[in-house]
Design a protein around this motif. Sequence first.
Motif, PDB file in Angstrom:
ATOM      1  N   SER A   1      -8.921 -16.540 -41.087  1.00 13.44           N
ATOM      2  CA  SER A   1      -9.350 -15.339 -40.371  1.00 13.44           C
ATOM      3  C   SER A   1      -9.924 -15.677 -39.003  1.00 13.44           C
ATOM      4  O   SER A   1     -10.074 -14.808 -38.155  1.00 13.44           O
TER       5      SER A   1
ATOM      6  N   ASN B   1      -6.967 -17.634 -33.773  1.00 14.79           N
ATOM      7  CA  ASN B   1      -6.853 -16.738 -32.625  1.00 14.79           C
ATOM      8  C   ASN B   1      -5.589 -15.890 -32.757  1.00 14.79           C
ATOM      9  O   ASN B   1      -4.473 -16.372 -32.545  1.00 14.79           O
ATOM     10  N   LYS B   2      -5.773 -14.612 -33.110  1.00 17.37           N
ATOM     11  CA  LYS B   2      -4.616 -13.744 -33.327  1.00 17.37           C
ATOM     12  C   LYS B   2      -3.854 -13.471 -32.037  1.00 17.37           C
ATOM     13  O   LYS B   2      -2.651 -13.204 -32.060  1.00 17.37           O
TER      14      LYS B   2
ATOM     15  N   THR C   1      -1.385 -16.218 -31.758  1.00 21.27           N
ATOM     16  CA  THR C   1      -0.297 -15.967 -32.710  1.00 21.27           C
ATOM     17  C   THR C   1       0.668 -14.923 -32.161  1.00 21.27           C
ATOM     18  O   THR C   1       1.890 -15.083 -32.235  1.00 21.27           O
ATOM     19  N   ARG C   2       0.123 -13.858 -31.579  1.00 21.49           N
ATOM     20  CA  ARG C   2       0.963 -12.782 -31.061  1.00 21.49           C
ATOM     21  C   ARG C   2       1.865 -13.280 -29.939  1.00 21.49           C
ATOM     22  O   ARG C   2       3.008 -12.821 -29.805  1.00 21.49           O
TER      23      ARG C   2
ATOM     24  N   ASP D   1      -5.013 -11.252 -43.086  1.00 17.45           N
ATOM     25  CA  ASP D   1      -5.269 -11.206 -41.645  1.00 17.45           C
ATOM     26  C   ASP D   1      -6.734 -10.898 -41.329  1.00 17.45           C
ATOM     27  O   ASP D   1      -7.272 -11.344 -40.314  1.00 17.45           O
TER      28      ASP D   1
END
Length: 372
Positions: free
Chosen positions: A7, A10-11, A14-15, A231
């Motif tokens: 969690s 770093n989203k 990833t994006r 997520d």
Amino acid sequence: MASSSSSKLNKAVTRMYMDLPQGDKVQAMYIWIDGTGEGLRCKTMTLDSEPKTIEDLPEWNFDGSSTYQAEGSNSDMYLIPKAIFRDPFRKDPNKLVLCEVLKYNREPADTNLRQLCDKIMSKVKEEHPWFGMEQEYSLLAIDGHPFGWPSNGFPGPQGPYYCGVGADKAFGRDIVEAHYRACLYAGVMICGTNAEVMPAQWEFQVGPCEGISMGDHLWIARFILHRVCEDFGVVASFDPKPVTGNWNGAGCHTNFSTKNMREKDGLRYIEEAIERLGKRHRYHIRVYDPKGGLDNARRLTGRHETSSINEFSAGVANRGASIRIPRAVGQEKQGYFEDRRPSANCDPYAVTEAIIRTCLLGEEGEEPTKYT
């Protein structure tokens, strides 16, 4: 709240990678039920083009010795695609693929209850059996503590949380909203959601689905929930009684109707079905949770809006009964009934099959009939 390392990733980074074009290739995530009868597993293959039907998807295999489904000396299991959905995580044209599991000899794995359920459903197609399942679940931190609860103590007693709004009443709404939208994108027949009686407990409803599609859609909705929670660094629990004491448990209330029940004077057929269910209570309790009734014994105590596991009961608008006839159905004399006994961690294939066997095929006694 304890948080998983995943969690913290770093989203945004990833994006950046997820936004890269993938050319003409398609990612198909194969999903199956493991040897516990409750856990879900998944892995992905690359396809050269977008599959339009199940027939466009190849069979696959996996190591059953790592999923409680085989011994290491003979571990290959077959994955047989059965239902296809849009992938809300990788997005179009990628797919989620729900699979049956077969053993080395092509016989169904012990926890592959779909194959027999499909066979039973095929016997009553002309009855057009509709199901709707109300999936309750609890949100937990990684350490198992209910999400949003005080670290050293308990929240206030039940009362303000059911369908509640506000930071002190609704714990985890972002997860619920993300799951709802992801299910709609995937093509799951999700029809609603609400906060439940225990804080950090929620419910989503799937249906109406006809026949075998009920189990398919509920299992994929569960998979999507687990994946969304991953997520957020939170755990979705389907334990029927996640917190002991004066707190509501979690069920999977199952609504059922046939074409005759939904038409004028259908109440007669509803009452006939309930009478049959009453004569086979122990059989249904045995199949309504994956541990043969042991999980439900913690939940079906006769308290906290449940019936007693040892007694069968039915009533109009009675949430303390085994079977509830909605008030509108009693007034209009047509519609459906609700079986409130299935546990939150039930296998929907087992539940829907049992209802068909008892209500439509007229089976009696403790053991299911073997059909050729």
